[in-house]
Design a protein around this motif. Sequence first.
Motif, mmCIF file in Angstrom:
data_model
loop_
_atom_site.group_PDB
_atom_site.id
_atom_site.type_symbol
_atom_site.label_atom_id
_atom_site.label_comp_id
_atom_site.label_asym_id
_atom_site.label_seq_id
_atom_site.Cartn_x
_atom_site.Cartn_y
_atom_site.Cartn_z
ATOM 1 N N ARG A 14 60.617 -1.733 55.336
ATOM 2 C CA ARG A 14 60.396 -0.337 55.754
ATOM 3 C C ARG A 14 59.358 -0.245 56.860
ATOM 4 O O ARG A 14 58.233 -0.639 56.698
ATOM 5 C CB ARG A 14 59.948 0.548 54.579
ATOM 6 N N SER A 16 58.313 2.616 60.201
ATOM 7 C CA SER A 16 58.690 3.869 60.850
ATOM 8 C C SER A 16 59.407 3.490 62.136
ATOM 9 O O SER A 16 58.801 2.892 63.028
ATOM 10 C CB SER A 16 57.447 4.703 61.154
ATOM 11 N N ARG A 18 61.471 4.633 65.493
ATOM 12 C CA ARG A 18 61.552 5.857 66.317
ATOM 13 C C ARG A 18 62.707 5.836 67.308
ATOM 14 O O ARG A 18 62.787 6.691 68.171
ATOM 15 C CB ARG A 18 60.232 6.076 67.049
ATOM 16 N N MET A 192 58.098 12.483 59.460
ATOM 17 C CA MET A 192 57.490 13.274 60.550
ATOM 18 C C MET A 192 56.744 14.485 60.002
ATOM 19 O O MET A 192 57.268 15.201 59.142
ATOM 20 C CB MET A 192 58.591 13.766 61.502
ATOM 21 N N ARG A 230 52.328 -4.108 62.732
ATOM 22 C CA ARG A 230 51.836 -3.211 61.689
ATOM 23 C C ARG A 230 50.359 -3.484 61.440
ATOM 24 O O ARG A 230 49.988 -4.530 60.913
ATOM 25 C CB ARG A 230 52.613 -3.515 60.425
ATOM 26 N N ARG A 232 46.758 -2.558 59.637
ATOM 27 C CA ARG A 232 46.125 -1.809 58.546
ATOM 28 C C ARG A 232 44.649 -2.206 58.493
ATOM 29 O O ARG A 232 44.301 -3.368 58.775
ATOM 30 C CB ARG A 232 46.772 -2.125 57.188
HETATM 31 C C1 FMN Z 1 53.038 12.277 56.452
HETATM 32 C C2 FMN Z 1 53.411 11.450 57.642
HETATM 33 C C3 FMN Z 1 53.688 12.055 58.852
HETATM 34 C C4 FMN Z 1 54.093 11.310 59.958
HETATM 35 N N1 FMN Z 1 54.433 11.955 61.117
HETATM 36 C C5 FMN Z 1 54.950 11.248 62.137
HETATM 37 C C6 FMN Z 1 55.478 11.927 63.264
HETATM 38 O O1 FMN Z 1 55.495 13.150 63.355
HETATM 39 N N2 FMN Z 1 55.988 11.174 64.253
HETATM 40 C C7 FMN Z 1 56.040 9.816 64.199
HETATM 41 O O2 FMN Z 1 56.545 9.201 65.137
HETATM 42 N N3 FMN Z 1 55.549 9.141 63.139
HETATM 43 C C8 FMN Z 1 55.020 9.818 62.079
HETATM 44 N N4 FMN Z 1 54.581 9.172 60.964
HETATM 45 C C9 FMN Z 1 54.699 7.714 60.860
HETATM 46 C C10 FMN Z 1 53.340 7.016 60.916
HETATM 47 O O3 FMN Z 1 52.848 7.069 62.216
HETATM 48 C C11 FMN Z 1 53.528 5.590 60.397
HETATM 49 O O4 FMN Z 1 53.903 5.649 59.050
HETATM 50 C C12 FMN Z 1 52.257 4.759 60.532
HETATM 51 O O5 FMN Z 1 51.918 4.565 61.881
HETATM 52 C C13 FMN Z 1 52.398 3.391 59.874
HETATM 53 O O6 FMN Z 1 53.505 2.664 60.383
HETATM 54 P P1 FMN Z 1 54.704 2.157 59.446
HETATM 55 O O7 FMN Z 1 55.312 3.376 58.798
HETATM 56 O O8 FMN Z 1 55.685 1.471 60.362
HETATM 57 O O9 FMN Z 1 54.139 1.222 58.426
HETATM 58 C C14 FMN Z 1 54.175 9.899 59.854
HETATM 59 C C15 FMN Z 1 53.875 9.286 58.627
HETATM 60 C C16 FMN Z 1 53.519 10.052 57.539
HETATM 61 C C17 FMN Z 1 53.265 9.368 56.220
#
Ligand code: FMN
Length: 242
Positions: A14, A16, A18, A192, A230, A232
């Motif tokens: 998993r 995020s 884009r 998001m 990633r 942290r």
């Molecule tokens: C509540 C929440 C809101 C987020 N909002 C956005 C967003 O609007 N746009 C985006 O590109 N990523 C968003 N993210 C993704 C985070 O940026 C991402 O989870 C974080 O950088 C860690 O990366 P990973 O998910 O790949 O481990 C969001 C994550 C969370 C948990």
Amino acid sequence: MNYTEQFQSIIERRRSNRKFDPNVIVPDDVIKRSLERAILSPNSSNMQLWEFYIVKSEEKKKKFVSYCLNQSAAYTAQQFVVFVTRQDLWRKRAKWNIERIKESADGNPENLLIKRGLDYYGKLMPITYFNDWLGISGCIRWLICTVVGLFRPMMRFGGKADQRVMVHKSCALAAQTFMLSIAAEDFDTCPMEGFDKVRVKRELNLPRNAEINMIIAVGKGTDKGIWGKRFRVPYQEVVFTV
Ligand SMILES: Cc1cc2nc3c(=O)[nH]c(=O)nc-3n(C[C@H](O)[C@H](O)[C@H](O)COP(=O)(O)O)c2cc1C
């Protein structure tokens, strides 16, 4: 792979993402199964004050892309799932729980656990979730917690902010289960919070007290959709043994 290894690989799988592949459709079954798993998430008092809206028609998706501020996860997404908190449904859900407890009483309504359950949803939940326009009930709750809390440990719970935190916690746990499930199905997500909550609420015809917890874009991720390694904060900086 044993359970631990499987879980580790899903956690690592998993990310995020884009930028989703426009040529790979996410089967409806994948979304459905993942939402069924999300619904099994732990949630406060099993009140399940949440709802999930799947956005998949081209017409609606177009609107949601703009509500999500045209961010790239949104305009390449195959589908969206909107995670919504429904604090306003507390009476209905408390009643639903009471009905389930009565069903499970199995002709033995005097059972202590059943009695406790009925008291919990019949007496404690109204105290927890009731609100009046002037916020007097919240002030009373706060006052009771503060005074009683002077003498013994007490769950400090007062006004609307505490109630909102409570429903958002549970909803976010469902969102996390959903994202892990989508990863286990070999698809990708991006949660998001960058969206116009007023327009999203209006589009979904939600009542005043409902809130958008997050919107999750779903699709088949691409390498370009991963923006970097990633990172942290180190374990020792955030984990404490007390
Ligand atoms: C509540 C929440 C809101 C987020 N909002 C956005 C967003 O609007 N746009 C985006 O590109 N990523 C968003 N993210 C993704 C985070 O940026 C991402 O989870 C974080 O950088 C860690 O990366 P990973 O998910 O790949 O481990 C969001 C994550 C969370 C948990």
